[in-house]
Structures are given as C-alpha cells and as structure tokens.
Scaffold this active site. Sequence first.
Site, PDB file in Angstrom:
ATOM      1  N   LYS A 214      18.900  36.745 101.777  1.00 24.92           N
ATOM      2  CA  LYS A 214      18.860  35.294 101.973  1.00 24.92           C
ATOM      3  C   LYS A 214      19.745  34.615 100.931  1.00 24.92           C
ATOM      4  CE  LYS A 214      15.570  31.481 101.942  1.00 24.92           C
ATOM      5  NZ  LYS A 214      14.176  31.065 101.991  1.00 24.92           N
ATOM      6  N   GLU A 220      19.143  44.169  93.364  1.00 24.79           N
ATOM      7  CA  GLU A 220      19.026  45.460  94.056  1.00 24.79           C
ATOM      8  C   GLU A 220      19.986  45.521  95.238  1.00 24.79           C
ATOM      9  OE1 GLU A 220      16.608  43.453  93.223  1.00 24.79           O
ATOM     10  OE2 GLU A 220      14.900  44.531  92.366  1.00 24.79           O
ATOM     11  N   GLY A 275      11.636  34.522 103.049  1.00 22.91           N
ATOM     12  CA  GLY A 275      12.040  35.917 103.224  1.00 22.91           C
ATOM     13  C   GLY A 275      10.999  36.730 103.977  1.00 22.91           C
TER      14      GLY A 275
HETATM   15  O1  F6P Z   1      11.793  38.888  94.716  1.00 25.78           O
HETATM   16  C1  F6P Z   1      11.134  38.421  95.834  1.00 25.78           C
HETATM   17  C2  F6P Z   1      12.070  37.920  96.881  1.00 25.78           C
HETATM   18  O2  F6P Z   1      12.581  36.691  96.525  1.00 25.78           O
HETATM   19  C3  F6P Z   1      11.380  37.873  98.228  1.00 25.78           C
HETATM   20  O3  F6P Z   1      10.673  36.713  98.422  1.00 25.78           O
HETATM   21  C4  F6P Z   1      12.514  38.083  99.154  1.00 25.78           C
HETATM   22  O4  F6P Z   1      12.054  38.477 100.410  1.00 25.78           O
HETATM   23  C5  F6P Z   1      13.280  39.155  98.422  1.00 25.78           C
HETATM   24  O5  F6P Z   1      13.162  38.803  97.072  1.00 25.78           O
HETATM   25  C6  F6P Z   1      14.714  39.322  98.807  1.00 25.78           C
HETATM   26  O6  F6P Z   1      15.462  38.167  98.604  1.00 25.78           O
HETATM   27  P1  F6P Z   1      16.894  38.005  99.260  1.00 25.78           P
HETATM   28  O7  F6P Z   1      16.741  38.084 100.733  1.00 25.78           O
HETATM   29  O8  F6P Z   1      17.382  36.664  98.798  1.00 25.78           O
HETATM   30  O9  F6P Z   1      17.771  39.114  98.761  1.00 25.78           O
END
Ligand code: F6P
Length: 551
Positions: A214, A220, A275
């Site tokens: 998102k 990661e 998310g």
């Molecule tokens: O660390 C938690 C979080 O913000 C979740 O709420 C989300 O689903 C996940 O990390 C991944 O975030 P992104 O889609 O922005 O990589």
Amino acid sequence: MNDAALTTGPRLVKRPAWQALVAHHRQVQGLHLRQIFADDPQRGERLSAEGAGLYLDYSKNRVTDETIRLLLQLADECGLAGRIEAMFSGGKINASERRAVLHVALRARTGERIEVDGADVVPQVHAVLDHMARFSESVRSGRWRGHTGRAIRNVVNIGIGGSDLGPVMAFEALRHYSRRDMTFRFVSNVDGTDFEEATRDLDPEETMFIICSKTFTTLETLTNAHSAREWTLRKLKEESAVQRHFVAVSTNAEGVAKFGIDTANMFGFWDWIGGRYSMDSAIGLSTMLAIGAENFGEMLSGFHAMDQHFRRTPFDRNLPVLMGLLAIWNNNFLGAETVAVLPYEHYLKRFPAYLQQLTMESNGKHVMLDGMPVDVSTGPIYWGEPGTNGQHSFYQLIHQGTRLVPCDFIGFCQPLHPLGRHHDLLLANLLAQTEALAFGKTKEQVEAEGTPDWLVPHRVFEGNRPTNTILAKRLTPQTLGQLVALYEHSVFTQGVIWQIDSFDQWGVELGKVLAQRIIPELEDTGEPTLVHDSSTNTLIRRYRRFRKESS
Ligand code: F6P
C-alpha cells in the site's frame, strides 16, 4: 474532521445494558449448557441465523434469551446502527488517521454510489477491477510475454501483512479453482530464506513478480523486491526486463516509478482501504491471476451479499452482529482471552493466520476513540488450525484445560474432493467436537462405564465450552467472500462496542522505528557506539561477534 467519529458517549461500563449484563452474568454463571438444552428442546433451531449463504448455529454458547436481549440492547446503546451507516456512507470513522473505511466499496455493484469527500468512488473501483481483469486475462492466456518472449508460468507475490496474508489465504482457499499449470508463490519475510525457497526452482524468463505494498515503503517488501529484481536481471541482463516481469499494487505511484515499474502496470487502491481489509482490492491480483476474473467476481459477490446482510438485517438475525456480540460476552463477561478458529476444510488452512491480522491488528487497542483508556479488555487472541489436525494436538486443552477457549467451527456440506467416506468422517468430527465441548461427560457417566475410581477424574469432561458453528454448502469463491466479510463485520461490531478505532495500527510503529536505528549498528564494519539499554547492547555485540565467526 468529523467530530462524531471521536465521540464515544458514556463510558461502556456505565451504560445501562452493560450494567444489566454484569448483573445478569451473576445470575446465569452457574448455568450449564446441559441444563439449558434440556430445558429448551428447540434451542438448537432457535439460536441460529442464516444470511448471505452462511448458517450460524450459536446455540452452544453460554447464553440465554435474556443474554441475547441485553447484548442487542448494548449494541443499540453503543449506536451500532449509526456506526454501520457511517461506515457504508464514507464517514471518516478511522478517527486517528482521519480516513473513511470503505472496504465495502470494493465489492459495490456498478451503479451504487459511495462518496468520499463528495466523489463517488465506485467507478474508480470498477476501473481498477477492469484493469486487473484485462491484465490477468493476458497473462493467463499467454499473450503477455516475458522479456525473452516466453509466457509467464510463475507468479510471485511479494508483500507483507495485509499485502500478503489475504493473497496467500485466498490462493490456498481457492486453489481448487486455480490454474494448475501455473505456479503461485508468496514471499513476505525479510529473512532471505523466504525469497530463496520461493524462487529456487523458478526460471526468471517465465516469472512475474507482483510487488504489493500500500505504502511502497515497507522494509520487508522493498528488500525482497530489490532481491527479486537482482534475481531477474542476473539472468535477463537488460534493465528493460523489469517492465515485463514486475507489476505493482500500491497507492504510491511515485515509489513504484522510482523502483522502475511502469506505472501503466500499477494497480491502484486508496487510503480508505486498510491493509488487512484489502484482499478483495487490487491486492488480490495474484488471486485473480490464479482463479480468473469471473471467479474473482464471484468472490466479490459473496462479500457484497454479506455486506448487505450486515447493513440491512435486524440485529437479532444479523450474523456478524451476533458473532461480534457473542465475542464481547465471552471475552468481557466469561473472561475468555482467546478464540480458536477451526476450519474443517483443508483449503482454509491459512484462514486462522489471515484472521489474526484482521482481528488483532484491528481490535488490539488500549484507548478509545477519544484517547481515553478503555475500561474493559479488548481484542481477544485469535488462533487456530484446520480441524482434525488440531484435534490430535491442542484440543486436549480446550476440552479439559483450565482456560476457557471459545471456538468457531467452520464446515462445508459438500466436499470439493469426494473421496470415499472422507467427508462424512470430517464433518462427523466437527459435530462431535461441538457436542463434546458443550455437554462433556459427567463423573456419573464415567463411573457407569466401569472406570476404576482412580481414573474417573481424568476421564471427566466438564463441558460448558462455548462454540459457534458456521456451515456453508460448499467452499466456493463466493462462500469465501461471505466468510471473510462475516469476520470483517464481526470485528467492526466488537470495535464499536469497545468504542475503539478498529482501523488504525499505531502499535506496529515503534518496532519499525527502532529497527531502523539498529540496522546500521549491525552493518557497521567499525565499532559503533551503542547507546541502547544493557540488554540490547549486549545482544548486538554478541550478534556482531558470532556473525563474523565461521560456522
Ligand atoms: O506493519 C503493519 C502494516 O502496516 C499492516 O497494517 C499492513 O498490512 C502491512 O504493514 C503492509 O503494509 P504495506 O502494504 O504498506 O507494505
């Protein structure tokens, strides 16, 4: 800012229905399900509800008609109806992030109108769905070619949290409907093992990566995405290969372009989708690639049916409302700290893991919407495993342990793989477990079996363990949508009662920030000055020392 979003009203424990429930609990706490069922032969039929394709039997909960009446009164006093309407109409009910919460718009039908800041978002949702469908079709048909002209046979989704758990769960759940001549893998962990194992037998010429994030800033995901890029270019050499082997799902077009992905191959979504509520948005691109656009549409229609049920059905027959209120009863009045989710359907093996983020990131909160501390405990711990496997593992504790563990049993009447007696055996086990948990086995029954006296206490089952049973006809894309929406709205119902923000996740921030500080300390080739506490400093030094030593 919508001030109503921050208004919590009287404290929960001061509400008349809450106080009545406290008094009521004192009266009924001695009741046993054995007695309750014996007194009311129709209970099993009465305490059930059906909606949007799912059947919920909640009769094996430790509740009476009066409990349900008071819980429904509590829902009214907490303004649940108004909060549901606020969500469906685009109100900024995610108060701490000042955002609308509109996962229900992801499955709205063409022609429905849902506004955010005066703009109808439904056409935008459908434009992305159409884009996904065109893209999926071209990959699935082999029209989309990789850099060297080969068709794509492998899809690797890179994401974490909501950008991973939903896609993996949906792929596993709907594997039966998926393209068996394509390989789907999911990489989430920043541990290099995850990436290595997911890609070791794949050919970059036939592999497409979907970078799902998102924010497009998640450590990661971006680390894995860069490794995927290196892995691809090691074989395909030319930078232009990225365009044929990488697509992105994000709200951050700038970040996507910076990575080198053509924004024409970016599938968007919006800040009003959390998310953990995004598996049916473009985040579900891997799902659509696996099962096709038509099946994906079926899944959306299942979500939509449950949305309508939640919005329109009186609360006493409303599945998510009933499940949410029963969760409040079990948690806050019976003192249960966890909920076990037990699908008797092997394809749902990742469903409990998916629900952990949905439930615990949503309702693991210590303050209310207005920032005041909550005065009762919130979000229980969700966990679980597919049914019969769990029976030979942790069910012992559920049956005879000292903790109360309410369980959700999930079963389907028609097997996807009719194989001899398997399905009847599976469902017999589900039903037997709910029976055993509710009614147990008394000392008298154990003695009557001729059990030696010394063994009797070990063989007694106290029973009175609450369970819900959710039954559907068959696991299909549609039933999966219904099931996920059921839990989404049950989580929301609980959050409304607790007056918390179920849609933010500030609790994930601190660890991320501290990791950013530690990363250079681990990577530093010199002797960095460490200013953490003595435990963290010692651990860092030990890690640095051992990492250098050969194994
Ligand atoms: O660390 C938690 C979080 O913000 C979740 O709420 C989300 O689903 C996940 O990390 C991944 O975030 P992104 O889609 O922005 O990589």
